[in-house]
Design a protein around this motif. Structure first.
Motif, PDB file in Angstrom:
ATOM      1  N   ALA A  58       0.813  -1.223   0.000  1.00 17.29           N
ATOM      2  CA  ALA A  58       0.000   0.000   0.000  1.00 17.29           C
ATOM      3  C   ALA A  58       0.844   1.269   0.000  1.00 17.29           C
ATOM      4  N   ASP A  59       1.931   1.309   0.802  1.00 14.66           N
ATOM      5  CA  ASP A  59       2.723   2.532   0.870  1.00 14.66           C
ATOM      6  C   ASP A  59       3.421   2.829  -0.455  1.00 14.66           C
ATOM      7  N   GLN A  60       3.928   1.805  -1.111  1.00 17.85           N
ATOM      8  CA  GLN A  60       4.585   2.003  -2.404  1.00 17.85           C
ATOM      9  C   GLN A  60       3.573   2.397  -3.482  1.00 17.85           C
ATOM     10  N   ALA A  61       2.398   1.805  -3.421  1.00 20.95           N
ATOM     11  CA  ALA A  61       1.354   2.133  -4.392  1.00 20.95           C
ATOM     12  C   ALA A  61       0.943   3.594  -4.256  1.00 20.95           C
ATOM     13  N   ASN A  62       0.785   4.080  -3.035  1.00 21.01           N
ATOM     14  CA  ASN A  62       0.392   5.476  -2.820  1.00 21.01           C
ATOM     15  C   ASN A  62       1.492   6.439  -3.248  1.00 21.01           C
ATOM     16  N   ALA A  63       2.743   6.086  -2.984  1.00 16.90           N
ATOM     17  CA  ALA A  63       3.854   6.941  -3.397  1.00 16.90           C
ATOM     18  C   ALA A  63       3.909   7.051  -4.923  1.00 16.90           C
ATOM     19  N   LEU A  64       3.702   5.933  -5.602  1.00 16.98           N
ATOM     20  CA  LEU A  64       3.713   5.933  -7.064  1.00 16.98           C
ATOM     21  C   LEU A  64       2.530   6.712  -7.616  1.00 16.98           C
ATOM     22  N   ARG A  65       1.387   6.536  -6.985  1.00 16.74           N
ATOM     23  CA  ARG A  65       0.182   7.247  -7.417  1.00 16.74           C
ATOM     24  C   ARG A  65       0.389   8.758  -7.355  1.00 16.74           C
ATOM     25  N   LEU A  66       0.951   9.258  -6.270  1.00 16.52           N
ATOM     26  CA  LEU A  66       1.181  10.699  -6.128  1.00 16.52           C
ATOM     27  C   LEU A  66       2.246  11.197  -7.100  1.00 16.52           C
ATOM     28  N   ARG A  67       3.260  10.388  -7.335  1.00 13.53           N
ATOM     29  CA  ARG A  67       4.327  10.804  -8.252  1.00 13.53           C
ATOM     30  C   ARG A  67       3.785  10.962  -9.668  1.00 13.53           C
ATOM     31  N   TYR A  68       2.956  10.012 -10.091  1.00 12.09           N
ATOM     32  CA  TYR A  68       2.386  10.115 -11.431  1.00 12.09           C
ATOM     33  C   TYR A  68       1.408  11.284 -11.530  1.00 12.09           C
ATOM     34  N   TRP A  69       0.652  11.530 -10.479  1.00  5.62           N
ATOM     35  CA  TRP A  69      -0.273  12.667 -10.498  1.00  5.62           C
ATOM     36  C   TRP A  69       0.489  13.974 -10.660  1.00  5.62           C
ATOM     37  N   GLN A  70       1.583  14.100  -9.923  1.00  8.71           N
ATOM     38  CA  GLN A  70       2.357  15.336  -9.992  1.00  8.71           C
ATOM     39  C   GLN A  70       3.037  15.493 -11.353  1.00  8.71           C
ATOM     40  N   ARG A  71       3.452  14.400 -11.942  1.00 13.14           N
ATOM     41  CA  ARG A  71       4.177  14.472 -13.214  1.00 13.14           C
ATOM     42  C   ARG A  71       3.255  14.646 -14.413  1.00 13.14           C
ATOM     43  N   TYR A  72       2.128  13.935 -14.427  1.00 16.27           N
ATOM     44  CA  TYR A  72       1.287  13.907 -15.616  1.00 16.27           C
ATOM     45  C   TYR A  72      -0.056  14.625 -15.462  1.00 16.27           C
ATOM     46  N   GLY A  73      -0.411  14.991 -14.232  1.00 16.57           N
ATOM     47  CA  GLY A  73      -1.721  15.589 -14.017  1.00 16.57           C
ATOM     48  C   GLY A  73      -2.803  14.572 -13.752  1.00 16.57           C
ATOM     49  N   ALA A  74      -2.490  13.279 -13.915  1.00 18.63           N
ATOM     50  CA  ALA A  74      -3.440  12.194 -13.643  1.00 18.63           C
ATOM     51  C   ALA A  74      -2.643  10.912 -13.416  1.00 18.63           C
ATOM     52  N   THR A  75      -2.919  10.233 -12.316  1.00 19.54           N
ATOM     53  CA  THR A  75      -2.228   8.980 -12.003  1.00 19.54           C
ATOM     54  C   THR A  75      -2.393   7.956 -13.118  1.00 19.54           C
ATOM     55  N   ALA A  76      -3.601   7.902 -13.679  1.00 20.73           N
ATOM     56  CA  ALA A  76      -3.891   6.882 -14.695  1.00 20.73           C
ATOM     57  C   ALA A  76      -2.982   6.989 -15.916  1.00 20.73           C
ATOM     58  N   ALA A 159      -3.453  10.357 -24.002  1.00 23.68           N
ATOM     59  CA  ALA A 159      -4.098  11.248 -23.045  1.00 23.68           C
ATOM     60  C   ALA A 159      -3.259  12.507 -22.842  1.00 23.68           C
ATOM     61  N   ARG A 160      -3.890  13.674 -22.968  1.00 21.19           N
ATOM     62  CA  ARG A 160      -3.232  14.962 -22.768  1.00 21.19           C
ATOM     63  C   ARG A 160      -4.122  15.841 -21.889  1.00 21.19           C
ATOM     64  N   PRO A 161      -4.229  15.534 -20.605  1.00 15.57           N
ATOM     65  CA  PRO A 161      -5.094  16.334 -19.739  1.00 15.57           C
ATOM     66  C   PRO A 161      -4.390  17.600 -19.270  1.00 15.57           C
ATOM     67  N   LYS A 162      -5.099  18.403 -18.474  1.00 15.50           N
ATOM     68  CA  LYS A 162      -4.450  19.537 -17.821  1.00 15.50           C
ATOM     69  C   LYS A 162      -3.291  19.009 -16.964  1.00 15.50           C
ATOM     70  N   PRO A 163      -2.155  19.679 -16.924  1.00 17.04           N
ATOM     71  CA  PRO A 163      -1.872  21.053 -17.386  1.00 17.04           C
ATOM     72  C   PRO A 163      -1.235  21.141 -18.765  1.00 17.04           C
ATOM     73  N   SER A 164      -1.474  20.229 -19.657  1.00 17.59           N
ATOM     74  CA  SER A 164      -0.833  20.236 -20.961  1.00 17.59           C
ATOM     75  C   SER A 164      -1.094  21.546 -21.713  1.00 17.59           C
ATOM     76  N   PRO A 165      -0.039  22.311 -22.044  1.00 15.90           N
ATOM     77  CA  PRO A 165      -0.248  23.531 -22.851  1.00 15.90           C
ATOM     78  C   PRO A 165      -0.874  23.209 -24.202  1.00 15.90           C
ATOM     79  N   GLY A 166      -0.521  22.035 -24.764  1.00 17.17           N
ATOM     80  CA  GLY A 166      -1.116  21.633 -26.028  1.00 17.17           C
ATOM     81  C   GLY A 166      -2.618  21.466 -25.923  1.00 17.17           C
ATOM     82  N   LEU A 167      -3.086  20.902 -24.807  1.00 15.86           N
ATOM     83  CA  LEU A 167      -4.522  20.758 -24.594  1.00 15.86           C
ATOM     84  C   LEU A 167      -5.196  22.121 -24.602  1.00 15.86           C
ATOM     85  N   MET A 168      -4.607  23.082 -23.890  1.00 19.13           N
ATOM     86  CA  MET A 168      -5.219  24.405 -23.803  1.00 19.13           C
ATOM     87  C   MET A 168      -5.304  25.066 -25.176  1.00 19.13           C
ATOM     88  N   ARG A 169      -4.283  24.891 -25.987  1.00 17.43           N
ATOM     89  CA  ARG A 169      -4.322  25.463 -27.341  1.00 17.43           C
ATOM     90  C   ARG A 169      -5.396  24.779 -28.181  1.00 17.43           C
TER      91      ARG A 169
END
Length: 249
Positions: A58-76, A159-169
């Motif tokens: 569980a602890d490793q899964a949560n750490a990975l989940r947060l890292r991906y959220w911060q990097r990509y804007g969505a864990t998925a 997938a190109r969600p927020k904060p992708s500048p390309g998405l906003m354009r």
């Protein structure tokens, strides 16, 4: 050809002046207070889903989940790119619960939204089925002309969600109006920054429960207006304090 799908319609198109603004509203911690209950429900399901999909403690899964959220804007997105996890199935699993008892928002929200001139569209990194349920529970589903969810943010299959500048354009191009006429109302600063890079106007709704939100009273140069609650948005728009919300040029 613009590869971004049009927003899902939520009601019959209204007569709108061509020079009226287009309001883009984030969902969680903007239109409702997700930190009071919904985020906890999603976090639990997401942590369990990551642990199960990757066979992690569980602890490793949560750490990975947060890292991906911060990097990509969505864990998925991180799970799909690096581990081959099906993005849509993962999001459906994590958002499959009764949202109605957990929804909290300001009173009179529908009337305040109705008072804003122009089109109103929800722009969220959440899946569409969840966003519709939340908007319906809030009683504001019919106050929006359309919905852009992460389901629609997959140009060329990526997938190109927020904060992708390309998405906003792509959003600005798809809406077919000058970027200065588009106003993003959002609680996450990095999403506002990419909107400003695309030429949009920005309103920062400060929410202390938003992850990585800086606890301070000022605002950055890419933020046109800062508010602490949606109740002040209509007043400021009517007073002309939000660039692009009233003047027609």
């Amino acid at each position: 050809m613009n590869p971004l799908r049009a927003p899902s319609p939520l009601r019959r198109r209204r007569d709108i002046h061509p020079d009226d603004p287009v309001w883009l509203f984030d969902l969680d911690n903007t239109l409702h207070d997700a930190s009071r209950g919904i985020f906890n429900a999603i976090d639990r399901r997401m942590g369990d889903a990551v642990a199960r999909a990757l066979d992690l403690p569980a602890d490793q899964a949560n750490a990975l989940r947060l890292r991906y959220w911060q990097r990509y804007g969505a864990t998925a997105i991180g799970l799909a790119r690096h581990h081959g996890v099906n993005l849509r199935q993962f999001l459906a699993r994590c958002h499959d619960f009764d949202v109605a008892p957990l929804v909290h928002a300001e009173t009179g929200l529908a009337a305040r939204l109705r008072g804003l001139p122009g089109r109103r569209i929800v722009l969220t990194n959440a899946p569409a089925h969840y966003a519709r349920r939340v908007l319906d529970a809030l009683g504001i589903l019919q106050e929006f002309d359309g919905l852009w969810a992460i389901d629609h943010m997959m140009p060329m299959g990526l997938a190109r969600p927020k904060p992708s500048p390309g998405l906003m354009r792509m959003v600005a191009a798809r809406l077919g109006v000058p970027a200065r006429r588009i106003i993003l109302v959002e609680d996450t600063e990095r999403n506002l920054k990419s909107a400003r890079q695309a030429g949009m106007r920005t309103v920062w709704l400060y929410h202390p429960g938003t992850p990585f939100c800086r606890q301070r009273s000022g605002r950055d140069l890419y933020v046109d207006t800062r508010i602490n609650r949606l109740g002040t948005l209509l007043l400021q728009a009517r007073a002309g304090r939000i660039p692009g919300s009233r003047d027609r040029a």
